[in-house]
Write a protein that holds these residues in place. Structure first.
Motif, mmCIF file in Angstrom:
data_model
loop_
_atom_site.group_PDB
_atom_site.id
_atom_site.type_symbol
_atom_site.label_atom_id
_atom_site.label_comp_id
_atom_site.label_asym_id
_atom_site.label_seq_id
_atom_site.Cartn_x
_atom_site.Cartn_y
_atom_site.Cartn_z
ATOM 1 N N LEU A 87 39.352 40.888 36.173
ATOM 2 C CA LEU A 87 40.731 40.666 35.713
ATOM 3 C C LEU A 87 40.874 39.347 34.953
ATOM 4 O O LEU A 87 41.477 39.302 33.873
ATOM 5 N N TYR A 88 40.355 38.276 35.504
ATOM 6 C CA TYR A 88 40.485 36.960 34.877
ATOM 7 C C TYR A 88 39.910 36.957 33.459
ATOM 8 O O TYR A 88 40.555 36.477 32.521
ATOM 9 N N MET A 89 38.691 37.482 33.304
ATOM 10 C CA MET A 89 38.042 37.431 31.992
ATOM 11 C C MET A 89 38.787 38.264 30.955
ATOM 12 O O MET A 89 38.986 37.826 29.817
ATOM 13 N N VAL A 90 39.215 39.467 31.328
ATOM 14 C CA VAL A 90 39.940 40.315 30.372
ATOM 15 C C VAL A 90 41.280 39.677 30.015
ATOM 16 O O VAL A 90 41.654 39.598 28.828
ATOM 17 N N ALA A 91 42.017 39.194 31.027
ATOM 18 C CA ALA A 91 43.334 38.611 30.773
ATOM 19 C C ALA A 91 43.230 37.365 29.905
ATOM 20 O O ALA A 91 44.043 37.157 28.991
ATOM 21 N N ILE A 110 47.110 26.050 35.889
ATOM 22 C CA ILE A 110 47.814 26.132 37.166
ATOM 23 C C ILE A 110 46.898 26.768 38.211
ATOM 24 O O ILE A 110 47.204 26.745 39.409
ATOM 25 N N GLY A 111 45.743 27.322 37.759
ATOM 26 C CA GLY A 111 44.811 27.972 38.678
ATOM 27 C C GLY A 111 44.373 27.091 39.840
ATOM 28 O O GLY A 111 44.461 27.504 41.007
ATOM 29 N N LEU A 162 50.003 36.618 30.299
ATOM 30 C CA LEU A 162 48.577 36.909 30.483
ATOM 31 C C LEU A 162 47.831 35.682 30.994
ATOM 32 O O LEU A 162 46.914 35.798 31.819
ATOM 33 N N CYS A 163 48.206 34.502 30.529
ATOM 34 C CA CYS A 163 47.594 33.264 31.036
ATOM 35 C C CYS A 163 47.902 33.078 32.520
ATOM 36 O O CYS A 163 47.028 32.676 33.299
ATOM 37 N N VAL A 164 49.141 33.365 32.901
ATOM 38 C CA VAL A 164 49.518 33.266 34.323
ATOM 39 C C VAL A 164 48.722 34.279 35.143
ATOM 40 O O VAL A 164 48.243 33.973 36.240
ATOM 41 N N ALA A 168 46.151 33.469 38.162
ATOM 42 C CA ALA A 168 46.311 34.074 39.484
ATOM 43 C C ALA A 168 45.041 34.820 39.904
ATOM 44 O O ALA A 168 44.614 34.746 41.064
ATOM 45 N N GLY A 169 44.411 35.538 38.960
ATOM 46 C CA GLY A 169 43.171 36.244 39.279
ATOM 47 C C GLY A 169 42.054 35.282 39.635
ATOM 48 O O GLY A 169 41.280 35.520 40.571
ATOM 49 N N TYR A 170 41.972 34.172 38.902
ATOM 50 C CA TYR A 170 40.970 33.135 39.181
ATOM 51 C C TYR A 170 41.175 32.556 40.572
ATOM 52 O O TYR A 170 40.237 32.464 41.378
#
Length: 294
Positions: A87-91, A110-111, A162-164, A168-170
């Motif tokens: 998720l993180y990489m695609v987003a 913010i991660g 998408l950055c948020v 969040a995924g990270y």
């Protein structure tokens, strides 16, 4: 007792070296993504990167005879693989098409704050004052770097969201990975996490094949570089260091990345940093130093 103390200090030094390798390689990824992203769409780039990383990690695991992770490690491996590797990489790849680099740098950072909050709540790590103070200083530095890089760039609502989502995924992936490292080695957790992320990205396989057929060699080379070094090597050294410290401190360490991206962009892309950018990078480094205090 003296031997045990010396062993502990040696382990701490190795963890710091491993964290250093991680942040340097992750910083270099931003430069490579610029090249690969011009020829590959977000999902295809993520899948190609993960497949390259998985091949390298699987080969090393076979040579070292690592074997399968224990059953207790699988929930953390699966969740971190899907949320962080997938998720993180695609987003993030998608977000960088919708917002300028400066905005992406600010929002994604913010991660580490989310990691500290989640690890305190779910892992019982607490929120020591040096960590909170250091993260505040580093986030301010990341914001300064981002603002100085934004210039006349653009930022859509979709891109910011998408950055948020990437942040969040990270954060969720890191917090999920930490318990898995109690039961499996750093190499096992990274290898099978990368494989889980690749499986999650398989819907982009057809796009990857078609784009690879017409992509410039430089873009494909950068995608492979992303898989071998910032993924296979850097995620393994990250897991090694994470197993030896708290998730909150490791998250704060990644604030070194914006500071390193500045000179790397200068050298590789001829993007000369201004005084404000340099000041923001210095703040990032200062904040990390404060957060590492005990």
């Amino acid at each position: 007792m003296a031997l045990s103390s010396e062993t502990g200090r040696r382990g701490t030094r190795l963890a710091l070296v491993a964290a250093g390798v991680t942040v340097v390689l992750w910083a270099s990824a931003f430069v490579s993504i610029r090249s690969a992203g011009s020829a590959y769409s977000p999902g295809a780039l993520a899948l190609g990167r993960l497949l390259a990383g998985a091949v390298v990690l699987a080969a090393i695991s076979l040579v070292r005879r690592e074997g399968w992770p224990p059953r207790a490690a699988w929930p953390g491996i699966a969740w971190s693989g899907v949320l962080w590797f997938g998720l993180y990489m695609v987003a993030l790849n998608w977000a960088e098409r919708e917002v300028d680099a400066g905005t992406a740098a600010m929002v994604v950072n913010i991660g580490p704050i989310l990691i500290a909050l989640l690890s305190s709540r779910l892992l019982g790590e607490g929120l020591p004052r040096p960590l909170l103070a250091g993260m505040a200083v580093s986030f301010a530095g990341a914001a300064v770097v981002g603002l100085s890089m934004s210039g006349a760039g653009h930022a859509s609502v979709l891109g910011v969201l998408l950055c948020v989502l990437a942040a969040a995924g990270y954060a969720a992936g890191v917090v999920a990975q930490k318990p898995a490292l109690r039961h499996a080695s750093a190499l096992q957790v990274t290898t099978f996490g990368c494989l889980a992320g690749a499986v999650a990205c398989l819907p982009f396989a057809g796009v990857l094949v078609s784009e690879a057929a017409r992509a410039p060699l430089a873009a494909t080379a950068n995608m492979i570089y992303l898989g071998v070094f910032p993924t296979a090597l850097a995620f393994t050294t990250w897991a090694y260091a994470l197993a030896r410290t708290t998730a909150g401190r490791m998250g704060a360490t990644t604030y070194v990345v914006p500071a390193l991206v500045v000179p790397m962009s200068w050298l590789a892309l001829d993007e000369v940093p201004g005084p404000l950018t340099l000041a923001g990078g210095a703040l990032c480094l200062a904040g990390v130093a404060v957060s590492r205090r005990r």
